[in-house]
Design an enzyme around this catalytic site. Structure first.
Site, PDB file in Angstrom:
ATOM      1  N   ASP A 279      41.942  55.984  18.595  1.00 26.64           N
ATOM      2  CA  ASP A 279      42.112  55.063  19.365  1.00 26.64           C
ATOM      3  C   ASP A 279      41.653  53.715  18.845  1.00 26.64           C
ATOM      4  OD1 ASP A 279      42.643  53.610  22.220  1.00 26.64           O
ATOM      5  OD2 ASP A 279      40.740  53.310  22.124  1.00 26.64           O
ATOM      6  N   GLU A 309      46.355  54.404  16.363  1.00 29.10           N
ATOM      7  CA  GLU A 309      47.072  53.300  17.262  1.00 29.10           C
ATOM      8  C   GLU A 309      46.560  51.981  16.684  1.00 29.10           C
ATOM      9  OE1 GLU A 309      46.494  51.150  21.548  1.00 29.10           O
ATOM     10  OE2 GLU A 309      44.888  51.795  20.678  1.00 29.10           O
TER      11      GLU A 309
END
Length: 534
Positions: A279, A309
């Site tokens: 993340d 990400e």
């Protein structure tokens, strides 16, 4: 270390932040050349498995602590459909306890086992239920990718006093005042866990910034902790985008590094995950995850998959990140998602020949995880940019039935979803019937060389010629305008092909050279596979 990347790292270290467009292009060209060799080596050694990830959650799942159970029950169905991996939501206890989606991370080691934040289960269930889900996945040979949230922590247990410097929210490189004493919830004691799995407690010196000062509780302000610096290899938006929210974890602190490495090893060895979704990597020091993954592979002796990400449409930035991490991480193809959004909105006015322009899968296919929508792009989220429902089957054909990329299917696109937020009711339709057709075609027929027919603004197509172990191949035709047709070479003479979407009922017979006259309806996709009865 590979000598090519030793030299590349030296160049990156020498230039520091002064990365010119010319250097971007030069570095990226070098990386692409190396990745081309890596792709060739991979293809020569590859077992023919067309992997597909299911993002097995969305933001607005009910907080009923039953999600792990529902997924475990669905394992046989998902494996039979053709999925090969599940990306799970963050399984750790969040600051909102049993209601937290998981990105408001509190305790990396509480997977729904301890009475913390007013709950034992997480939003998705208990630790035992998570382990049962992982066992069910392994039984049907599905891999599990854990969602790793290392950038920040929220919900600290106790206040601490320390000196910090207020910075400009829109330019974090600019201080807007002298150092001052502040109080913030930076002591993460984890009393409910009492040191089980890890003795690490976090204090103010394990962070480099905070966004709360109890001395000025009504004031919204970002503070950089005195004698700390924000990481330099991060997104340059807002001057420096190291700080995102909460207590910003200092991944360069040796105690933090050791704890994050231990948590990864624990997830692999004790919990049984197979890889990671990382993340918010644009907010984390650019070298961290490469070093973290390398250390995990050395410790566990396993080759690990990881996708990061990095939410940006700037290809120069992605070029830099790919070079800096030596192509170590796969990345989500954000530009392709936005191409799908635009295509759905513009309809027949969109030139389908440009659908892959600027995309990662076009430039660096070996690193691209392709997707149509995700939890951040769904309606009512901050990055809301949902692909139009009519275009979703076309978009999924473009990621599931081509050679390039590692596709990821979004949970509501498969199961559907209905939810409400602030009085707004959202219904997302299920495309499961069509996705199952695509998944079956992918696992059974989408192999071998690919021939593209991107020669018309509104009708594009391609064929896969098959392999000895997966013969027959397939043909795909897509239209965003009127009914379409196209002669395409599928490589199999005098063969009969059927449209698995059932949009076109009549079969196609190829000629003695292996060419067929394939058709599709306006605004639809047709997928042609060899008639099993022939």
């Amino acid at each position: 270390m590979n000598s090519f990347f030793s030299e590349l790292r030296k160049r990156l270290r020498d230039v520091g932040k002064a990365v010119t467009p010319e250097l971007h292009a030069d570095i990226h060209k070098s990386v692409l050349a190396w990745l081309g060799l890596r792709t060739k080596e991979r293809d020569e050694k590859a077992v023919e498995v067309n992997g597909v990830i299911l993002q097995s959650f969305h933001w607005y799942l009910p907080a009923d602590q039953k999600h792990w159970q529902r997924l475990a029950e669905a394992m046989p169905q998902l494996a039979q459909a053709g999925f090969t991996a599940l990306w799970l939501p963050p399984a750790c206890k969040g600051a909102a306890g049993g209601y937290d989606v998981g990105y408001g991370i509190y305790d990396l080691y509480d997977l729904g086992e301890f009475n913390q934040k007013n709950s034992i289960p997480t939003k998705y269930g208990t630790r035992d239920e998570l382990l049962a889900l992982i066992r069910a996945a392994k039984k049907v040979k599905l891999q599990i990718y854990a969602d790793v949230v290392f950038n920040h922590k929220l919900g600290g247990d106790k206040e601490e006093e320390f000196e910090a410097i207020p910075v400009d929210e829109n330019n974090r490189t600019h201080d807007v005042g002298p150092p001052e004493k502040i109080k913030s919830y930076t002591h993460y004691e984890y009393a409910g866990r009492a040191g089980k799995y890890s003795p690490m407690q976090y204090h103010w010196y394990h962070f480099d910034g905070v966004d709360f000062n109890a001395r000025k509780a009504g004031e919204n302000r970002i503070y950089r902790i005195k004698d700390k610096t924000f990481a330099d290899k991060v997104e340059l938006e807002k001057g420096n985008y190291d700080f995102l929210m909460g207590s910003d974890v200092d991944v360069d602190h040796p105690e933090v590094k050791a704890d994050l490495l231990h948590s990864g090893e624990w997830m692999l060895e004790e919990i049984g995950v197979d890889g990671f979704r990382l993340d918010a990597i644009k907010h984390i020091q650019g070298d961290f995850f490469q070093d973290w993954l390398d250390a995990l592979e050395q410790k566990t002796g396993r080759e690990l998959f990881a996708v990061g990400e990095y939410w940006t449409t700037n290809n120069d930035t992605l070029n830099w990140y790919i070079a800096n991490t030596e192509g170590r991480l796969s990345l989500f193809d954000v530009n392709l998602h936005y191409n799908f959004v635009t295509a759905g909105q513009r309809g027949r006015e969109y030139d389908l020949r440009k659908i892959f322009d600027t995309s990662l899968v076009q430039r660096v296919p070996i690193l691209a995880v392709t997707f149509v929508d995700n939890h951040d792009t769904q309606p009512l989220q901050a990055l809301q940019s949902t692909v139009e429902a009519w275009f979703k089957p076309l978009a999924y054909a473009l990621i599931l039935l081509r050679r390039e990329g590692y596709p990821c299917v979004f949970y509501p696109d498969y199961f559907g979803a209905e939810y409400e937020d602030k009085g707004i009711i959202i219904k997302l339709p299920s495309h499961q019937w069509m996705l199952n057709k695509f998944l079956a075609a992918r696992s059974g027929y989408a192999y071998g060389p690919q021939k593209d027919y991107f020669d018309h603004a509104n009708v594009i197509g391609w064929t896969r010629l098959g392999t000895p172990s997966h013969p027959g191949g397939l043909a795909v035709l897509i239209s965003n305008g009127d009914d379409g047709e196209k002669w395409m070479d599928i490589g199999h003479p005098n063969a009969r092909y059927q449209d698995v979407t059932e949009h076109i009922k009549e079969p196609v017979l190829t000629n003695r050279e292996g060419w067929g006259h394939f058709r599709c309806l306006g605004g639809k996709v047709s997928v042609w596979v060899r008639d099993a009865n022939q």
